[in-house]
Scaffold this active site. Structure first.
Site, PDB file in Angstrom:
ATOM      1  CG  HIS A 125      34.795 -22.942  -5.989  1.00  0.00           C
ATOM      2  ND1 HIS A 125      34.675 -23.576  -7.208  1.00  0.00           N
ATOM      3  CD2 HIS A 125      34.115 -21.775  -6.122  1.00  0.00           C
ATOM      4  CE1 HIS A 125      33.943 -22.832  -8.027  1.00  0.00           C
ATOM      5  NE2 HIS A 125      33.586 -21.722  -7.379  1.00  0.00           N
ATOM      6  CG  HIS A 168      34.195 -16.621  -7.419  1.00  0.00           C
ATOM      7  ND1 HIS A 168      34.283 -16.663  -8.793  1.00  0.00           N
ATOM      8  CD2 HIS A 168      33.623 -17.798  -7.036  1.00  0.00           C
ATOM      9  CE1 HIS A 168      33.770 -17.810  -9.229  1.00  0.00           C
ATOM     10  NE2 HIS A 168      33.361 -18.515  -8.175  1.00  0.00           N
ATOM     11  CD  GLN A 176      30.693 -14.975 -13.441  1.00  0.00           C
ATOM     12  OE1 GLN A 176      31.164 -14.890 -12.315  1.00  0.00           O
ATOM     13  NE2 GLN A 176      29.809 -15.911 -13.755  1.00  0.00           N
ATOM     14  CG  HIS A 184      32.300 -21.979 -12.017  1.00  0.00           C
ATOM     15  ND1 HIS A 184      33.639 -21.725 -11.867  1.00  0.00           N
ATOM     16  CD2 HIS A 184      31.663 -21.334 -11.008  1.00  0.00           C
ATOM     17  CE1 HIS A 184      33.800 -20.957 -10.792  1.00  0.00           C
ATOM     18  NE2 HIS A 184      32.619 -20.699 -10.258  1.00  0.00           N
ATOM     19  CD  GLU A 187      26.958 -22.050  -9.576  1.00  0.00           C
ATOM     20  OE1 GLU A 187      27.785 -21.555 -10.362  1.00  0.00           O
ATOM     21  OE2 GLU A 187      26.750 -21.602  -8.430  1.00  0.00           O
ATOM     22  CG  ASP A 214      30.889 -20.148  -5.103  1.00  0.00           C
ATOM     23  OD1 ASP A 214      31.841 -19.794  -5.818  1.00  0.00           O
ATOM     24  OD2 ASP A 214      29.754 -20.366  -5.555  1.00  0.00           O
TER      25      ASP A 214
HETATM   26 FE   FE2 Z   1      32.082 -20.340  -8.139  1.00  0.00          FE
END
Ligand code: FE2
Length: 413
Positions: A57, A59, A152, A210, A213, A309
């Site tokens: 994971h 980005h 996102q 996701h 979170e 992440d």
């Molecule tokens: Fe993430």
């Protein structure tokens, strides 16, 4: 024909040291002694030789972009999303690919040879998507990259987002993402999970959402993912990322959920470096850790892996590219300090992540690609205790990174 022989390798779960021989990038023999000729011989000297690390994971579209256009002063997820919203309008193909490639090279020096990246596909030009899909092809000889179509800003926060996700999946993403806790309503969140599952079914993609979170104990989209996975019978192809709210659920609800989880085999991907800093920001004291129940999920037999992440981006200012560092943090934040537990944390950045990414030919086995790392220690415990860097990183039978362990000398006393 190219050949490589790694001698005196201490493999996990083997009592004696072994030799690992590869031909044209494939492991052809693992035995106590191999005498075949080789173009290159590496003497591991009884040190640990491990399958490579798997980043489940990250980005890559936002890596190495911290401070652009400003730093995240509140340290919250939501300020990070705001800053990224300001930055992503100025993304260019070269900008994304250059930063992402630099991050992949950095990770490779730390022995990471498989990476799953999310890419924000709510940017209407889909520039980052194209940059990362092309990068996947560009690095394929030394790095396996998976790309997740990640909305996102949510599937339904703007009318065009749903179509953008589908376009991204059609262009060849490996997985469909989602962010149900950030949709405008609970109902939109539920519908977004179902939509992600439908798209994955339609295009034969994996799923990595996701999920929850936030610290809100009422954020309960994990149960929606679990329900979909049970009904569709596709648990191993599904990952729930972050699930930090699980750390805030009351024990009665968590107990019920654990029972449902045993009926499926979804993957959990936690990101302890970032979530220990992002979450709990609105708490005074006691201040919650804001992490999913890593240890309890592992004890419940779930497949748990951990990732970075972020590397130096609007959400997390640090990041080295090392998954050993992530496993080390996992030991701390999930209080997995028993010897078996520490070993399990090593699994979370190797085999468990490989399972989450559904990599069929992962691991040190005859017939698999010769992907391995040599670590300057004798076991996983020492690897984490010293947070080592591999001395050799071998991808498809070729050495792609060599590192010299840091030298420290005590000269007084
Ligand atoms: Fe993430």
């Amino acid at each position: 024909m190219s050949t490589l022989l790694v001698k005196n390798a201490r493999l996990r779960h083997h009592a004696e040291v072994m030799d690992v021989y590869s031909v044209d990038g494939e492991i052809v023999e693992i035995a106590p002694r191999v005498d075949a000729p080789a173009d290159e011989v590496i003497d591991a000297g009884g040190h640990l030789v491990s399958p490579p690390f798997v980043e489940p994971h990250i980005h890559l579209d936002s890596v190495l972009a911290a401070g652009q256009p400003r730093y995240n002063e509140s340290g919250t997820l939501f300020e990070g999303i705001q800053i990224w919203g300001e930055r992503k309008g100025s993304l260019t193909y070269e900008d994304v690919q250059t930063r992402a490639l630099e991050a992949l090279k950095l990770m490779a020096t730390h022995g990471v040879l498989y990476v799953r990246t999310h890419v924000d596909v709510t940017e209407p030009r889909l520039i980052a998507l194209d940059a990362l899909l092309d990068l996947r092809e560009r690095v394929k000889d030394w790095m396996t990259l998976q790309v997740v179509a990640f909305p996102q800003d949510g599937f339904y926060s703007r009318p065009e987002n749903d179509g953008l996700v589908e376009t991204a999946v059609k262009r060849g993403c490996d997985a469909v993402g989602g962010i149900p806790h950030y949709e405008l309503t609970r109902e939109d969140g539920v519908r977004s999970v179902q939509r992600a599952f439908d798209l994955a079914d339609q295009y034969g993609a994996l799923i990595d959402i996701h999920c929850d979170e936030v610290d809100d104990d009422q954020s309960r989209f994990l149960e929606v993912i679990v329900a979909e996975a049970i009904k569709r019978g596709n648990g191993p192809r599904v990952s729930a990322s972050h699930t930090t709210a699980f750390g805030s659920y009351n024990d009665s609800y968590a107990y019920k959920l654990m029972g449902f989880l045993r009926r499926t085999s979804i993957n959990f991907i936690a990101n302890p470096l970032i979530n220990i800093t992002l979450q709990g920001r609105t708490d005074t004291y006691p201040k919650r850790r804001g992490l999913t129940r890593i240890k309890e999920l592992w004890q419940n037999g779930q497949n748990v892996s951990v990732g970075q992440d972020c590397i130096h981006d609007p959400w997390y200012i640090f990041g080295t590219g090392s998954l050993i560092g992530v496993a080390y943090m996992t030991v701390h934040v999930s209080q997995m300090t028993g010897l078996k537990e520490i070993d399990a944390c090593y699994d979370m950045v190797t085999g468990n992540s490989g399972h989450a990414l559904q990599i069929a030919d992962y691991g040190l086995k005859v017939g698999n690609p010769a992907n391995l790392v040599v670590l300057p220690v004798i076991n996983t415990f020492e690897a984490l205790r010293h947070q080592v860097t591999p001395t050799h990183v071998i991808s498809r039978g070729r050495v792609i990174a060599r590192n010299t362990p840091g030298v420290r000398s005590f000269t007084g006393g």
